[in-house]
Each structure stands twice: as structure tokens, then as C-alpha cells.
Design an enzyme around this catalytic site. Structure first.
Site, PDB file in Angstrom:
ATOM      1  N   ASP A 102      -7.004 -47.027  -1.416  1.00  0.00           N
ATOM      2  CA  ASP A 102      -7.255 -46.274  -2.765  1.00  0.00           C
ATOM      3  C   ASP A 102      -8.691 -46.106  -2.831  1.00  0.00           C
ATOM      4  O   ASP A 102      -9.551 -46.601  -2.148  1.00  0.00           O
ATOM      5  CB  ASP A 102      -6.593 -47.036  -3.906  1.00  0.00           C
ATOM      6  CG  ASP A 102      -6.379 -46.286  -5.077  1.00  0.00           C
ATOM      7  OD1 ASP A 102      -5.708 -46.396  -5.876  1.00  0.00           O
ATOM      8  OD2 ASP A 102      -7.079 -45.028  -5.048  1.00  0.00           O
ATOM      9  N   TRP A 103      -9.194 -45.491  -3.748  1.00  0.00           N
ATOM     10  CA  TRP A 103     -10.584 -45.018  -4.028  1.00  0.00           C
ATOM     11  C   TRP A 103     -11.387 -46.185  -3.957  1.00  0.00           C
ATOM     12  O   TRP A 103     -11.587 -46.793  -4.935  1.00  0.00           O
ATOM     13  CB  TRP A 103     -10.707 -44.195  -5.207  1.00  0.00           C
ATOM     14  CG  TRP A 103     -12.270 -43.730  -5.201  1.00  0.00           C
ATOM     15  CD1 TRP A 103     -13.467 -44.132  -5.738  1.00  0.00           C
ATOM     16  CD2 TRP A 103     -12.513 -42.001  -5.313  1.00  0.00           C
ATOM     17  NE1 TRP A 103     -14.306 -43.365  -5.692  1.00  0.00           N
ATOM     18  CE2 TRP A 103     -13.685 -42.062  -5.582  1.00  0.00           C
ATOM     19  CE3 TRP A 103     -11.813 -40.918  -4.919  1.00  0.00           C
ATOM     20  CZ2 TRP A 103     -14.452 -40.670  -5.421  1.00  0.00           C
ATOM     21  CZ3 TRP A 103     -12.399 -39.697  -4.999  1.00  0.00           C
ATOM     22  CH2 TRP A 103     -13.711 -39.724  -5.084  1.00  0.00           C
TER      23      TRP A 103
END
Ligand code: GLC
Length: 734
Positions: free
Chosen positions: A272-273
């Protein structure tokens, strides 16, 4: 005849050979390409950055494998041209975007899509999203979100399919099929996320710690991901949370042992980011270099926005902390997807045609049908559908809020295309419109009086309340789930001067709307219904469509009850109905026993509305529930039948739900588990025999022996219109 059989066998054989050879052919192309790549270029493929043309220099150097958040077709072509025509090896970029519930045509939020209990329609919606997105250059979406959510304080409950593993699996697999389609140029790689357990954040506070045992992972949180893998999901995203002390992005057991080795997942695993970089804040890595090593070692192929991979992998390889083989494995997965999507053959967008598919009539129609089927009728004291209504008051902050109606993660949706309820209702009624409050959090009651006095002049009033889009979604957790601002005051005021008051809720979560229920005659819960929500709601209120939605989550009486879900364990002190509630406690109660069971003095035991609940304009009667045997072997199938009668005056659809309970297990088992559902259309007065075929194998779970198996014993089985009603039949498994 024989000739035909032989030729069919020959065709099948040739097709298999062709399929394998195409696969081998791709693998050979990957081998050839990898053999030409420098280590730096390999690492470049593992680097995903957010942006467009400003990345030109890095792209030309072969330091970027994928970009996200650029959606302008012309800009995408320009940056792709740099990758394909200027970089040394010409490897195309993978263009990604969060297309969560539609690209331009916005569908209901995923929680509303789950309320349809219509996987076919949800698949169609995902296909439409892929057609619109791919025409604009997006070939990878970070959807479906499969996180089981049992706590509505968590803002991302909006983005998933609710609390039930079976419904979550059915909806997730449908979206994977819809996005990816048949592999042509409209195919968009799905990304099942967030692996795993992200929705179990303590306190419903986003990004918070989770403590999920392996058994609960395997029985509750894994099934939808396994279904997504089995549906052919091309990618998966690791989650932000640390479960049992290990951040998912660095969890080798999760990614390598379970996902890759046990389930055979061969797609891309992306962080994820910056979830790789966040392992430093977690206290799981001392710096970005160590975090990079943890993530790659766990089996994560691509790094979204931590810059760790592009900065440290070459060093880690030189220091022999990471092998180049591990790098090659990751690059292979990435290149395989690029070949699969045809990017090497057709990397560019046809800019002239990019806009052609957007908001196509059939797309809008599908979005409207999804909003119709995703609306849950919670209460109706005979005022719906609207009858003998000429003048209608439309009020409330969500009555004419084209942006808010789209809900969270609507990203590329354009509010100018939204049809609001006000617009739609004006076509069929003499409408008086009063905002009531300016926006959902507006505490001011300055406009409430006008709405109250207008309500005295109309035949009926519809109050549109709920949440602005910003109040749910990522990082938007709430500790108070009541309607914000002066919305409840508005409902009560309108009720004071109007005899027919309908409340329509647009929200990203099940709010605690108990007190508002008391101040209205009907309540329709449409979550955030998307672009065509206004048309859908108008058709439902007018009876042109009949509500069929069922809640994919439990509605709480108060936020203090969270987490609460239907498929809970019984405990040793289950509620037995004899409990004394706060208001009934006698004064000077002393040590009087108030009931020694698992309940709340102030809000009792049960929810406001259970999972699977939803009313219709008609009524349904279930009778003659029967199964074909009383005892089964593990290899058998339970043949279930029930008679369903439409006992009202409207043709309608019922979502018939099949639940099972395993009465005794080597570990405690849920009091109910959804194991099947069907949408059944019935004309007024019609009766149909509804049948289910339930393989006994579907009763398997992760046992005390740490394996998936069906344990012999006694079971109960229900077929009903929600998770709280119906009488069971019993059977046993030998
Ligand atoms: C966000 C979300 C994730 C999303 C990603 C890219 O932080 O957690 O669901 O896909 O970043 O936007």
C-alpha cells in the site's frame, strides 16, 4: 458419432497446447527481456510512483515500472511514449488508479453494492468501470477491497462488502471477473486488498493495530482473498496494519507461505502507499533500507511510493542480503502482467475514443439498477410507496448534493452528471424544497423552522440525511455514529407538522439512526448511491421499483456496542432474554441480579437491525423448509428446499438467505454462518419452491487440529429473509 468425439478431443487438446504454448511463449519473452536488463532496470520495474509527466526523467532511465493517479489520456500517452520509445529497453508502464465503484459513471459505494446481494449485477458494474477506465488508459485498479468490517466506526467499511466472509467472497470474485473480463484491451487488472485484516483495526480507528489469530484469519479474513485468487485476481495489495505484531508488508508467512505457496498466487503483490516505509514507524524496521529488505524478503514485488526499492535493493543485493533471483522473481511477475494486458503490443490510448464510453446510457442504467437494488428499506409504516401525494416537501442536506451523493473514493466521478433526488422527484411531484441544513455536519437550526412550516403544507415529506462523502473512507473513522449536525432535529421538526415523513439516508456506513426511526414513518437506507442515486430513490419512493436490498452489515443501537456482528460465538453466557435494562433497575437495587449474561444494561443485547435485514413493499412467507436427508457424509451435498410465497400486493424480489450452525466443534463455532443466497422474483400471491445445494465440504473450517476439515456432528440450517428469523431444520454429518 465417434468421429465427432475424436475431433472434439483433438480440438480440446490443440486448445490446451495452444494455451500452454502461449504461456511458454510469454515466459520465453520474459526470460529474454530479463537477460538484457541491468539490476538497476530490474529494480526500476519494482518501483511504483504517483504522478505523470513530472516522472519523465526517471521513466526514461527505466526507474519506474508503474504510475498511479495520472488520468489524462494525452499525458499518459506522452509519459508512456517516453517509457516505450526513449528508455533503453522500451518496457511500457503499468498505469494504475483507484477505480473503486466506477470510473466516471459512479456506482453505489461497495457497501451499497454488497446490499444488492446480486453478484451478477456487481460484476456488470465492474465490467463497465473497466471499459470506461481502460479507454482512458487505466489498466490496473486497486479494487476490490475485501476487508471484513465488523466495526462501523471504521470509515473504510464503506469500501468493502461488510461483515460476512461468504458475501464478501461472492462480491469480491464478481468484481475480479468484471474488471479483468476476457483479457482483451478493456481488461483491467484487479487488485484484491488489503491483505490482511485491516478492517479489524482496534477501536475502528484506521491504520490501528489488529490482533487476529491464525484461526480467525483462516475462518473469517482469508476466505474472500482465497476466492479472489481463485477468480484469477492478477494483483494483491498488502495492508497497513500490523497483525500480531507483524506489519503485513513484511509478513513472510502471510505473503510467501500462505498467498504464494499455499494458495499458488502468481500475480503481483504491491505494497500500500508507503506501507513499506511505514514499517519504520511501526518499529519493525530501523530504517528504509531494512524495511525494503523486509518487504522484498516477504515476497512483495512492487513498492508503492516508499522509494525504498529504487533506493536500496541494488545495495542489498551487493551485500548479499537479497539475492538477484528474488529480484528476478518480482520482475517476472510484473513483466508477466504487462504481457498479459497486451501493453507491449498496444501501450498507447486512442485519445480520440477515450471519452466515447463515458456515461453511456447502458452504464447509467446499470448504475441506477445497482442503486435500486442496493437500497435497504428499514422501516415502512404504510407510507411507501407514495400514494395520493401531489405536493411533496424535499429537504435535508443530501437532497441536492451531487458530489456528496457519490460517496468516498469516487475519484474521477464528475458531480455534474449526478442526478440528485431533488432533480428526480421534481419530475413527478409538485415539490417544495427546503435545505433544512446546509450540509450534514451543519449544527445550525436556522433553516429548520422553514422546513417545519413547509412540512405543514404538503402531503408528504422526504428528508435526505446522512454523511458528506468525506466522513467515510480512508482515515475517516468516527467515534459517534449518530447523524451529524442538526439532521436529527430537522427530522423531528418535520415530523411535528407532517403526517407522512420518509427519511432517506445516504451514508458510507450503518449509522446509529435509532432515534431518527422514531421520528419518521419510513426509512430507506441507500448508502452513497452514486451518479444515478436520485433516479433510483425516486423510482423506489414512487413504487416504480420495489426495495430488495439487504444489509451487509449489522446496524448498531449505539457506537458503544461496536464491534457487533451476526456470526458471533455464543459465549458461555448467551443472552437469554431475562436481563434487566437500565431503566428497569429498581431504586436501591442493592445486589439484585440484573442478569448475568453477555449484554449491556443500557442498550441490551441485540443490534438495531441484523445482518441480512431489509423490508419490501410486499411480505414474504417461508414454509415447508426441508432437506433431503438427516445425516450426510463429508462428500455429500445437502439438498435444501423451501416454499416462498409473496403474500402482499406488489411483485417483488426477495433475497433468500441460507444459514448454517455447527453446534459443537473442536473450537467454538459461530451461531450462524451465511452459506448461500438467491434473489427470487415473485409476483404478488405467487409461490415458488426455492432450492439450494450445499456441499457438506462448504462446512469445513480451520479446526483445533490446524487444518481445514468438516468435523462430524450436529448442525442446524435456516432459510430466511435475514440472519435473525426463521426456524431451523437439523442434520448431522457422520
Ligand atoms: C491508499 C489506500 C489504498 C489505495 C492506495 C492508492 O492509501 O490505502 O487502498 O489503493 O493508497 O491510492
Amino acid at each position: 458419432m465417434k468421429k465427432t468425439i475424436y475431433s472434439l478431443v483433438a480440438i480440446a487438446f490443440l486448445a490446451t497446447v495452444a494455451g500452454c504454448s502461449a504461456k511458454d511463449d510469454t515466459e520465453k519473452k520474459i526470460d529474454r527481456l530479463i537477460s538484457k536488463m541491468t539490476l538497476h532496470e530490474k529494480v526500476g520495474q519494482m518501483n511504483q510512483l504517483s504522478g505523470g509527466e513530472w516522472l519523465a526523467e526517471a521513466v526514461e532511465k527505466g526507474e519506474v515500472g508503474s504510475i498511479l493517479n495520472c488520468t489524462d489520456p494525452a499525458e499518459l500517452n506522452r509519459i508512456q511514449r517516453i517509457a516505450v520509445e526513449k528508455s533503453r529497453l522500451g518496457i511500457p508502464l503499468l498505469i494504475a488508479r483507484d477505480v473503486i465503484h466506477g470510473f466516471k459513471t459512479i456506482f453505489p459505494i461497495p457497501l451499497g453494492l454488497a446490499a444488492t446481494f446480486d453478484p451478477e449485477l456487481v460484476e456488470k458494474g465492474a465490467r463497465i468501470a473497466a471499459v470506461e477506465a481502460s479507454a482512458n488508459g487505466i489498466r490496473w485498479t486497486f479494487s476490490p477491497m475485501l476487508d471484513i468490517a465488523r466495526d462501523p466506526r471504521w470509515g473504510r467499511i464503506a469500501e468493502g462488502s461488510g461483515e460476512d466472509p461468504y458475501l464478501d467472497a461472492m462480491m469480491g470474485a464478481a468484481m475480479v471477473r468484471g474488471y479483468q473480463g476476457n483479457g482483451d484491451s478493456t481488461s483491467v487488472a484487479a487488485c484484491i486488498k488489503h491483505f490482511v485484516g485491516y478492517g479489524a483495526a482496534e477501536g475502528g480507528r484506521d491504520y490501528n493495530t489488529t490482533e487476529i489469530t491464525e484461526r480467525s484469519l483462516r475462518n473469517i479474513y482469508f476466505p474472500a482473498f482465497k476466492a479472489g485468487v481463485d477468480a484469477g485476481a492478477m494483483t494483491l495489495m498488502t495492508s497497513f496494519n500490523a497483525n500480531d505484531g507483524i506489519p503485513s508488508t513484511g509478513n513472510k508467512w502471510l505473503v510467501k507461505d500462505v498467498l504464494r505457496d499455499e494458495w499458488g498466487f502468481g500475480g503481483i503483490v504491491v505494497t500500500d502507499w508507503n506501507s513499506a516505509g511505514e514499517m519504520i514507524a511501526h518499529g519493525f524496521a530501523s530504517d528504509l533500507k531494512e524495511a525494503t529488505e523486509e518487504a522484498l524478503d516477504a515476497g512483495v514485488d512492487m513498492d508503492m511510493m516508499s522509494y525504498g526499492y529504487i533506493s536500496f535493493i541494488e545495495e542489498l543485493v551487493k551485500e548479499k542480503k537479497i539475492s538477484e533471483k528474488q529480484v528476478d522473481n518480482a520482475v517476472r511477475n510484473i513483466l508477466r502482467l504487462k504481457f498479459k494486458l497486451g501493453l507491449f503490443d498496444n501501450p498507447y490510448i486512442d485519445e480520440a475514443r477515450a471519452g466515447e464510453t463515458l456515461y453511456a446510457p447502458e452504464h447509467l442504467e446499470a448504475a441506477k439498477q445497482s442503486a435500486i437494488e442496493g437500497a435497504v428499506l428499514l422501516k415502512n409504516d404504510g407510507v411507501l410507496p407514495l400514494k395520493d401525494v401531489r405536493t411533496l416537501l424535499v429537504t435535508g442536506p443530501l437532497a441536492d448534493a451531487p458530489y456528496e451523493q457519490l460517496g468516498t473514493w469516487a475519484f474521477d466521478g464528475d458531480e455534474t452528471h449526478t442526478v440528485t433526488p431533488l432533480e428526480a422527484l421534481k419530475k413527478d411531484f409538485n415539490v417544495i424544497y427546503e435545505p433544512g441544513t446546509e450540509y450534514s455536519r451543519d449544527k445550525s437550526t436556522a433553516l429548520v423552522a422553514r422546513a417545519r412550516s413547509a412540512a405543514a403544507r404538503v402531503d408528504a415529506a422526504v428528508v435526505f440525511v446522512g454523511e458528506e462523502a468525506i466522513l467515510s473512507g480512508e482515515a475517516h473513522s468516527l467515534s459517534d455514529l449518530n447523524l451529524q449536525g442538526a439532521q436529527s432535529e430537522l427530522i423531528a421538526a418535520v415530523k411535528q407538522s407532517c403526517k407522512k415523513v420518509i427519511v432517506v439516508v445516504m451514508a458510507g456506513r450503518p449509522l446509529t439512526i435509532g432515534r431518527d426511526l422514531e421520528n419518521c414513518d419510513a426509512m430507506l437506507y441507500s448508502f452513497h448511491p452514486g451518479t444515478m442515486g436520485g433516479e433510483a430513490i425516486a423510482e423506489l419512493l414512487e413504487g416504480k421499483a420495489v426495495p430488495s436490498g439487504k444489509s451487509p452489515v449489522t446496524f448498531l443501537k449505539t457506537a458503544g456496542q461496536a464491534p457487533m456482528y451476526y456470526n458471533h460465538f455464543n459465549t458461555g453466557r448467551p443472552n437469554n432474554g431475562s436481563e434487566t435494562l437500565l431503566d428497569d433497575i429498581p431504586l436501591k437495587a442493592g445486589q439484585t441480579s440484573l442478569g448475568c449474561t453477555s449484554y449491556y444494561l443500557d442498550s441490551g443485547y441485540g443490534p438495531l437491525f441484523p445482518f441480512g435485514y431489509g423490508l419490501s413493499y410486499t411480505t414474504f412467507d417461508y414454509s415447508n423448509l426441508d432437506i433431503d436427508k438427516s445425516s450426510y457424509s463429508a462428500k455429500d451435498t445437502v439438498r435444501v428446499s423451501v416454499d416462498l410465497k409473496n403474500t402482499g400486493e406488489y411483485d417483488a424480489t426477495e433475497v433468500v438467505q441460507l444459514y448454517v450452525r455447527d453446534l459443537v466443534g473442536s473450537v467454538v463455532r459461530p451461531v450462524k454462518e451465511l452459506k448461500g443466497f438467491q434473489r427470487v422474483e415473485l409476483k404478488a400471491g405467487e409461490t415458488k419452491a426455492v432450492t439450494f445445494a450445499l456441499p457438506v465440504a462448504d462446512l469445513a473450517f480451520w479446526t483445533a487440529g490446524n487444518d481445514y476439515s468438516v468435523e462430524p456432528g450436529d448442525f442446524q440450517l435456516w432459510v430466511a429473509g435475514d440472519s435473525a428469523t426463521g426456524d431451523p431444520v437439523s442434520f448431522s454429518v457422520k
